[in-house]
Scaffold this motif. Sequence first.
Motif, PDB file in Angstrom:
ATOM      1  N   ILE A  28      -6.362   7.212   7.344  1.00 47.24           N
ATOM      2  CA  ILE A  28      -7.127   5.979   7.463  1.00 47.24           C
ATOM      3  C   ILE A  28      -6.197   4.827   7.094  1.00 47.24           C
ATOM      4  CG2 ILE A  28      -9.042   4.641   6.536  1.00 47.24           C
ATOM      5  CD1 ILE A  28     -10.396   7.410   5.966  1.00 47.24           C
ATOM      6  N   ILE A  29      -6.065   3.894   8.016  1.00 46.48           N
ATOM      7  CA  ILE A  29      -5.155   2.784   7.774  1.00 46.48           C
ATOM      8  C   ILE A  29      -5.904   1.473   7.770  1.00 46.48           C
ATOM      9  CG2 ILE A  29      -3.128   3.964   8.728  1.00 46.48           C
ATOM     10  CD1 ILE A  29      -3.571   2.326  11.303  1.00 46.48           C
ATOM     11  N   SER A  56      -6.572   0.285  -6.310  1.00 45.54           N
ATOM     12  CA  SER A  56      -5.618   1.274  -6.797  1.00 45.54           C
ATOM     13  C   SER A  56      -5.577   2.474  -5.867  1.00 45.54           C
ATOM     14  CB  SER A  56      -5.983   1.707  -8.208  1.00 45.54           C
ATOM     15  OG  SER A  56      -7.286   2.234  -8.213  1.00 45.54           O
ATOM     16  N   LEU A  57      -6.737   2.851  -5.343  1.00 48.80           N
ATOM     17  CA  LEU A  57      -6.805   3.965  -4.400  1.00 48.80           C
ATOM     18  C   LEU A  57      -6.049   3.619  -3.127  1.00 48.80           C
ATOM     19  CD1 LEU A  57      -7.911   6.706  -3.593  1.00 48.80           C
ATOM     20  CD2 LEU A  57      -9.961   5.571  -2.781  1.00 48.80           C
ATOM     21  N   LEU A  58      -6.184   2.400  -2.679  1.00 43.88           N
ATOM     22  CA  LEU A  58      -5.483   1.974  -1.467  1.00 43.88           C
ATOM     23  C   LEU A  58      -3.982   2.071  -1.665  1.00 43.88           C
ATOM     24  CD1 LEU A  58      -7.553  -1.140  -0.417  1.00 43.88           C
ATOM     25  CD2 LEU A  58      -7.480   1.077   0.676  1.00 43.88           C
ATOM     26  N   ILE A  59      -3.514   1.655  -2.826  1.00 45.43           N
ATOM     27  CA  ILE A  59      -2.078   1.690  -3.090  1.00 45.43           C
ATOM     28  C   ILE A  59      -1.587   3.132  -3.061  1.00 45.43           C
ATOM     29  CG2 ILE A  59      -0.326   1.274  -4.860  1.00 45.43           C
ATOM     30  CD1 ILE A  59      -2.094  -1.235  -5.632  1.00 45.43           C
ATOM     31  N   ILE A  60      -2.368   4.033  -3.604  1.00 48.19           N
ATOM     32  CA  ILE A  60      -1.990   5.444  -3.578  1.00 48.19           C
ATOM     33  C   ILE A  60      -1.963   5.943  -2.142  1.00 48.19           C
ATOM     34  CG2 ILE A  60      -2.748   7.777  -4.198  1.00 48.19           C
ATOM     35  CD1 ILE A  60      -3.908   6.417  -6.790  1.00 48.19           C
ATOM     36  N   LEU A  61      -2.948   5.562  -1.369  1.00 47.03           N
ATOM     37  CA  LEU A  61      -3.049   6.033   0.010  1.00 47.03           C
ATOM     38  C   LEU A  61      -1.897   5.526   0.859  1.00 47.03           C
ATOM     39  CD1 LEU A  61      -6.830   5.732   0.889  1.00 47.03           C
ATOM     40  CD2 LEU A  61      -5.458   7.800   0.829  1.00 47.03           C
ATOM     41  N   PHE A  62      -1.538   4.303   0.696  1.00 48.19           N
ATOM     42  CA  PHE A  62      -0.579   3.704   1.618  1.00 48.19           C
ATOM     43  C   PHE A  62       0.815   3.577   1.021  1.00 48.19           C
ATOM     44  CE2 PHE A  62      -4.787   1.882   2.706  1.00 48.19           C
ATOM     45  CZ  PHE A  62      -4.965   2.622   3.861  1.00 48.19           C
ATOM     46  N   LEU A  63       0.935   3.871  -0.276  1.00 48.35           N
ATOM     47  CA  LEU A  63       2.228   3.815  -0.950  1.00 48.35           C
ATOM     48  C   LEU A  63       2.909   2.467  -0.774  1.00 48.35           C
ATOM     49  CD1 LEU A  63       3.506   7.400  -0.123  1.00 48.35           C
ATOM     50  CD2 LEU A  63       2.411   6.612  -2.217  1.00 48.35           C
ATOM     51  N   ILE A  64       2.106   1.461  -0.610  1.00 50.88           N
ATOM     52  CA  ILE A  64       2.648   0.105  -0.552  1.00 50.88           C
ATOM     53  C   ILE A  64       1.707  -0.798  -1.321  1.00 50.88           C
ATOM     54  CG2 ILE A  64       3.864   0.284   1.675  1.00 50.88           C
ATOM     55  CD1 ILE A  64       1.378  -1.017   2.936  1.00 50.88           C
ATOM     56  N   ASN A  65       2.197  -1.929  -1.694  1.00 51.24           N
ATOM     57  CA  ASN A  65       1.313  -2.896  -2.319  1.00 51.24           C
ATOM     58  C   ASN A  65       0.462  -3.545  -1.249  1.00 51.24           C
ATOM     59  OD1 ASN A  65       2.125  -2.616  -4.987  1.00 51.24           O
ATOM     60  ND2 ASN A  65       3.907  -3.906  -4.638  1.00 51.24           N
ATOM     61  N   VAL A  66      -0.825  -3.476  -1.444  1.00 51.42           N
ATOM     62  CA  VAL A  66      -1.708  -4.106  -0.487  1.00 51.42           C
ATOM     63  C   VAL A  66      -2.302  -5.356  -1.100  1.00 51.42           C
ATOM     64  CG1 VAL A  66      -2.271  -1.979   0.707  1.00 51.42           C
ATOM     65  CG2 VAL A  66      -3.671  -2.713  -1.218  1.00 51.42           C
ATOM     66  N   ASN A  67      -2.602  -6.271  -0.261  1.00 49.77           N
ATOM     67  CA  ASN A  67      -3.267  -7.476  -0.712  1.00 49.77           C
ATOM     68  C   ASN A  67      -4.727  -7.137  -0.965  1.00 49.77           C
ATOM     69  OD1 ASN A  67      -4.425  -9.921  -1.100  1.00 49.77           O
ATOM     70  ND2 ASN A  67      -3.415 -10.920   0.636  1.00 49.77           N
TER      71      ASN A  67
END
Length: 69
Positions: free
Chosen positions: A49-50, A4-15
């Motif tokens: 951070i990507i 969920s944190l990743l989605i917030i960070l990148f504003l995309i759906n991540v696998n």
Amino acid sequence: MKCSLLIILFLINVNCSTRGMVYVCNSDTAKKYHYKSNCRGLGNCQYKIIQVSLDKAEKDGKTLCGWEK
Ligand SMILES: [Zn+2]
């Protein structure tokens, strides 16, 4: 892994299966890649951070972070 944190960070759906994916600091001077987004080696990152594939990180000449060996 905090997806969920990743989605917030990148504003995309991540696998959320992050196999083969690593984290890098999105800076020209960053030479390391990281398995963990909360690695202390990323703590100094002044940029975003990507998440990139391990293949791409190695292609960019990055090497594994010293904290994770
Ligand atoms: Zn690291």
